[in-house]
Structure formats: C-alpha cells, structure tokens
Design a protein around this motif. Structure first.
Motif, PDB file in Angstrom:
ATOM      1  N   ASP A   1     -27.859   4.001   1.801  1.00  6.38           N
ATOM      2  CA  ASP A   1     -27.168   5.023   1.032  1.00  6.38           C
ATOM      3  C   ASP A   1     -28.104   5.481  -0.083  1.00  6.38           C
ATOM      4  O   ASP A   1     -28.887   4.692  -0.599  1.00  6.38           O
ATOM      5  CB  ASP A   1     -25.881   4.471   0.421  1.00  6.38           C
ATOM      6  CG  ASP A   1     -24.821   4.189   1.470  1.00  6.38           C
ATOM      7  OD1 ASP A   1     -24.025   3.279   1.251  1.00  6.38           O
ATOM      8  OD2 ASP A   1     -24.812   4.896   2.503  1.00  6.38           O
ATOM      9  N   MET A   2     -28.000   6.754  -0.432  1.00  2.74           N
ATOM     10  CA  MET A   2     -28.933   7.327  -1.399  1.00  2.74           C
ATOM     11  C   MET A   2     -28.175   7.963  -2.552  1.00  2.74           C
ATOM     12  O   MET A   2     -27.007   8.343  -2.407  1.00  2.74           O
ATOM     13  CB  MET A   2     -29.792   8.401  -0.714  1.00  2.74           C
ATOM     14  CG  MET A   2     -30.508   7.948   0.535  1.00  2.74           C
ATOM     15  SD  MET A   2     -31.972   6.986   0.186  1.00  2.74           S
ATOM     16  CE  MET A   2     -33.055   8.264  -0.429  1.00  2.74           C
ATOM     17  N   ALA A   3     -28.841   8.119  -3.672  1.00  8.28           N
ATOM     18  CA  ALA A   3     -28.188   8.706  -4.837  1.00  8.28           C
ATOM     19  C   ALA A   3     -29.215   9.319  -5.775  1.00  8.28           C
ATOM     20  O   ALA A   3     -30.403   9.003  -5.712  1.00  8.28           O
ATOM     21  CB  ALA A   3     -27.384   7.649  -5.581  1.00  8.28           C
ATOM     22  N   TRP A   4     -28.716  10.183  -6.639  1.00  5.03           N
ATOM     23  CA  TRP A   4     -29.489  10.732  -7.749  1.00  5.03           C
ATOM     24  C   TRP A   4     -28.875  10.227  -9.049  1.00  5.03           C
ATOM     25  O   TRP A   4     -27.652  10.249  -9.219  1.00  5.03           O
ATOM     26  CB  TRP A   4     -29.462  12.250  -7.740  1.00  5.03           C
ATOM     27  CG  TRP A   4     -30.261  12.895  -6.663  1.00  5.03           C
ATOM     28  CD1 TRP A   4     -29.799  13.388  -5.479  1.00  5.03           C
ATOM     29  CD2 TRP A   4     -31.669  13.130  -6.663  1.00  5.03           C
ATOM     30  NE1 TRP A   4     -30.827  13.908  -4.739  1.00  5.03           N
ATOM     31  CE2 TRP A   4     -31.993  13.767  -5.447  1.00  5.03           C
ATOM     32  CE3 TRP A   4     -32.703  12.866  -7.581  1.00  5.03           C
ATOM     33  CZ2 TRP A   4     -33.296  14.146  -5.124  1.00  5.03           C
ATOM     34  CZ3 TRP A   4     -33.993  13.239  -7.251  1.00  5.03           C
ATOM     35  CH2 TRP A   4     -34.287  13.866  -6.037  1.00  5.03           C
ATOM     36  N   PHE A   5     -29.740   9.806  -9.936  1.00  6.12           N
ATOM     37  CA  PHE A   5     -29.370   9.462 -11.306  1.00  6.12           C
ATOM     38  C   PHE A   5     -30.276  10.264 -12.227  1.00  6.12           C
ATOM     39  O   PHE A   5     -31.313  10.774 -11.812  1.00  6.12           O
ATOM     40  CB  PHE A   5     -29.553   7.960 -11.573  1.00  6.12           C
ATOM     41  CG  PHE A   5     -28.508   7.094 -10.927  1.00  6.12           C
ATOM     42  CD1 PHE A   5     -28.584   6.791  -9.569  1.00  6.12           C
ATOM     43  CD2 PHE A   5     -27.460   6.578 -11.662  1.00  6.12           C
ATOM     44  CE1 PHE A   5     -27.627   5.986  -8.962  1.00  6.12           C
ATOM     45  CE2 PHE A   5     -26.488   5.770 -11.062  1.00  6.12           C
ATOM     46  CZ  PHE A   5     -26.580   5.483  -9.713  1.00  6.12           C
ATOM     47  N   ARG A   6     -29.894  10.345 -13.475  1.00  2.02           N
ATOM     48  CA  ARG A   6     -30.745  10.993 -14.461  1.00  2.02           C
ATOM     49  C   ARG A   6     -30.679  10.227 -15.767  1.00  2.02           C
ATOM     50  O   ARG A   6     -29.703   9.543 -16.060  1.00  2.02           O
ATOM     51  CB  ARG A   6     -30.348  12.459 -14.660  1.00  2.02           C
ATOM     52  CG  ARG A   6     -29.015  12.667 -15.379  1.00  2.02           C
ATOM     53  CD  ARG A   6     -28.687  14.145 -15.446  1.00  2.02           C
ATOM     54  NE  ARG A   6     -27.494  14.396 -16.248  1.00  2.02           N
ATOM     55  CZ  ARG A   6     -26.959  15.592 -16.421  1.00  2.02           C
ATOM     56  NH1 ARG A   6     -27.498  16.662 -15.834  1.00  2.02           N
ATOM     57  NH2 ARG A   6     -25.880  15.750 -17.169  1.00  2.02           N
ATOM     58  N   GLN A   7     -31.738  10.369 -16.542  1.00  5.17           N
ATOM     59  CA  GLN A   7     -31.800   9.683 -17.820  1.00  5.17           C
ATOM     60  C   GLN A   7     -32.441  10.590 -18.852  1.00  5.17           C
ATOM     61  O   GLN A   7     -33.609  10.974 -18.704  1.00  5.17           O
ATOM     62  CB  GLN A   7     -32.571   8.370 -17.714  1.00  5.17           C
ATOM     63  CG  GLN A   7     -32.490   7.509 -18.955  1.00  5.17           C
ATOM     64  CD  GLN A   7     -32.942   6.090 -18.703  1.00  5.17           C
ATOM     65  OE1 GLN A   7     -33.623   5.789 -17.724  1.00  5.17           O
ATOM     66  NE2 GLN A   7     -32.549   5.173 -19.582  1.00  5.17           N
TER      67      GLN A   7
END
Length: 127
Positions: A33-39
């Motif tokens: 499973d894949m995802a995008w996060f941001r910081q």
C-alpha cells in the motif's frame, strides 16, 4: 523492502497545479500500500492521501480531498499526486511512503504505519 523516489516538486504560484510522482522499485510494489505525506517546517509529518495497489482504493485527508487526487500506474510502478488550486499553506516537503500488505491493519493515515520512505520533494507555493 521497496525503494521510492519522488519527483515533480517545485516553486509555483498560488492557484496553480502540480503533479508529483513516486517511482517504486525493488520488491514487488503491488504487494505494498502506498501513501503521500507532507511535512512543513516546524510541523509534524501530515497524512495527505493513500492508495491500495490491489484495487486502487483511495483515501484522503479531509482537508485536501477536494483539491488532491492520488492515482497509480501499475505497469510503470509509479504513484502520482495531482494537486490543484495550490495554496501557500501547501508548502512542504512531500514524501512517498509504502508498507507491505501484511501491515494493512495499521491505520493508513499514520506515518508510523509505513516503513519505506522516499527522500521527499519540496513543494513551495508563493502567494
């Protein structure tokens, strides 16, 4: 393990669009499973969107679901994040993340649930 490389970040003006890519390699990406996060500077890493490789089911942060679209191309082993109507508050380093399906019981919106990360790509939105 799977290796992840993000691209497509840059400096854009508010109201414009940007499309990020995440290329996966190594062990069979379709098992992840894949995802995008941001910081953003001084802030914790924030969930953006996630997608299942098996059936492409997307999940979004409520605050971004109207402007961001996650997708993937199995043949190219690449995940995308289409962002429209960008705002200065979208400025952040955007990270691609992956987790093996055996960990699918972990909450998809928590960074701690992912054990493979890319190096990140900077997105800067000017007012």
């Amino acid at each position: 393990q799977v290796q992840l490389v993000e691209s497509g970040g840059g400096l854009v003006q508010a109201g414009t669009s940007l499309k990020l890519s995440c290329a996966a390699s190594g062990r069979t990406p379709e098992d992840y499973d894949m995802a995008w996060f941001r910081q953003a500077p001084g802030k914790e890493r924030e969930f953006v969107a996630a997608i299942s490789w098996s059936d492409s089911t997307p999940s979004y942060s409520d605050s971004m679901k109207d402007r961001f679209t996650i997708s993937r191309d199995n043949a190219k082993k690449t995940m995308f994040l289409q962002m429209i109507l960008l705002k200065p508050e979208d400025t952040a380093v955007y990270y691609c993340a992956a987790r093996h399906l055996i960990y699918s019981g972990r909450p998809y919106y928590l960074a701690s649930g992912y054990d493979n990360w890319g190096q990140g790509t900077q997105v800067t939105v000017s007012a």
